[in-house]
Design an enzyme around this catalytic site. Structure first.
Site, PDB file in Angstrom:
ATOM      1  NE  ARG A 108       4.627  -5.058   0.937  1.00  0.00           N
ATOM      2  CZ  ARG A 108       4.856  -3.979   1.633  1.00  0.00           C
ATOM      3  NH1 ARG A 108       6.023  -3.658   1.859  1.00  0.00           N
ATOM      4  NH2 ARG A 108       4.262  -3.240   2.374  1.00  0.00           N
ATOM      5  CG  HIS A 135      -0.034  -0.869  -0.268  1.00  0.00           C
ATOM      6  ND1 HIS A 135      -0.025  -1.782   0.783  1.00  0.00           N
ATOM      7  CD2 HIS A 135       1.001   0.290   0.840  1.00  0.00           C
ATOM      8  CE1 HIS A 135       0.687  -1.619   1.998  1.00  0.00           C
ATOM      9  NE2 HIS A 135       1.649  -0.687   1.498  1.00  0.00           N
ATOM     10  CG  ASP A 231       4.537   6.370  -2.043  1.00  0.00           C
ATOM     11  OD1 ASP A 231       5.573   6.037  -0.651  1.00  0.00           O
ATOM     12  OD2 ASP A 231       4.164   5.347  -2.719  1.00  0.00           O
ATOM     13  CB  CYS A 272       1.719   4.826   2.444  1.00  0.00           C
ATOM     14  SG  CYS A 272       3.805   5.362   1.640  1.00  0.00           S
TER      15      CYS A 272
END
Ligand code: CP
Ligand code: NVA
Length: 315
Positions: A108, A135, A231, A272
């Site tokens: 990440r 992602h 998001d 998310c």
């Protein structure tokens, strides 16, 4: 239909075919049922997994860690101050060292080019746990949640409201194109995904029957939607853009009025996470029965486990 994903990296949803994504979702559902039945497995027995995090994480880190332990692997967390990646050591050198010791590597961080370089040099599968651009593991959890609620993916209408050019907008668009979803981004034009990626996804959509739409009017966009998704307005690394984004995105907030504007009584809300309540979503929608965000968060575990099992596991 079983698919062979052994030895493959997962850097973007473009890496997998529609059939391979469907297979990963079926495997995720099986692993979820197994976990619910209290069965620990050995599908990753003896494997060592490196977890590299340049950015913070709750869900992704915990999903990889717990998935490893559930199936007998050893996870090793490597935070940004723990290793030299990209600072005192070239990415390709770190990749070759970790590849000699680990069976798989999660990354990440900021640049998509770094996860791609890791994959090119590690010699073991590399999984993208979020970059500025994509992602992909998140989308598997989102699609599992959609499937659980509606029994299918093809033909569903999914509307993403907010920063359409961030990692989530990009990845939901690719995933939707692959799986035949009617995907709409509701955003100001300046926050639509980049043209090249839209064209690429339109090419995929032409094969799968997916519909891709880009709409500046949120109310119009959400008509008939099975799911509304949002998001944060400023992703990790671009917190300085928050004031500008608030000015641009206020009318794309998911609130009770926008949920009602779908015209469906079974529309679900997805995010998310982490969420900034009061910005991209109101507290009442977040806490409503339509909100499936914690099922979605749990599904990170089962889907990430499926990715590791499919690419390096003993199946
Ligand atoms: N959704 C998600 O990736 O959460 P984390 O940032 O907590 O990993
Ligand atoms: N777009 C968000 C996603 C967090 C899971 C970010 O990159 O911060």
């Amino acid at each position: 239909m079983p698919q062979n994903l052994k030895g493959r990296s997962f850097l973007t949803l473009k890496d997998f075919t529609s059939q391979e994504i469907a297979y990963l979702l079926t495997l995720s559902a099986d692993l979820k049922a197994k976990k619910r039945a209290g069965i620990r497995g050995e599908l990753l027995k003896g494997k060592n997994i490196a977890l590299i995090f340049e950015k913070p994480s709750t869900r992704t880190r915990c999903a990889f860690t717990v998935a490893c332990i559930d199936e007998g692997a050893h996870p090793e967390y490597l935070g940004k101050n723990d290793i030299q990646l990209g600072h005192k050591e070239d990415v390709k050198d770190t990749a070759r060292v970790l590849g000699r010791m680990f069976d798989g590597i999660e990354f990440r961080g900021f640049k998509q080019s770094v996860v791609e370089e890791l994959a090119a040099f590690a010699g073991v599968p590399v999984w993208n746990g979020l970059t500025d651009r994509y992602h992909p593991t998140q989308i598997l959890a989102d699609f599992l949640t959609l499937q659980e609620n509606f029994g299918c993916l093809k033909g569903l209408k999914l509307v993403y409201c907010g920063d359409g050019r961030n990692n989530m907008g990009n990845s939901l668009m690719i995933g939707s194109a692959k799986m035949g979803i009617h995907f709409t981004i509701a955003a100001p034009e300046s926050l639509f995904p980049e043209k090249g990626l839209i064209e690429e996804c339109r090419g995929i959509a032409a094969q799968t029957g997916a519909v891709l739409e880009f709409e500046t009017n949120a109310k119009k966009a959400v008509a008939g939607a099975h799911a509304l998704y949002t998001d944060v307005w400023a992703s990790m690394g671009e917190e300085d853009k928050l004031a500008e984004r608030k000015a641009l995105l206020g009318s794309y907030q998911i609130n009770a009025e926008l949920m009602a504007s779908t015209g469906r009584s079974d529309t679900i809300f997805l995010h998310c996470l982490p969420a900034v309540k009061g910005n991209e979503v109101t507290e009442d929608v977040f806490e409503s029965a339509a909100s499936k965000v914690f099922d979605e968060a749990e599904n990170r575990l089962h889907t990430i486990k499926a990715v590791m099992v499919a690419t390096i596991g003993n199946i």
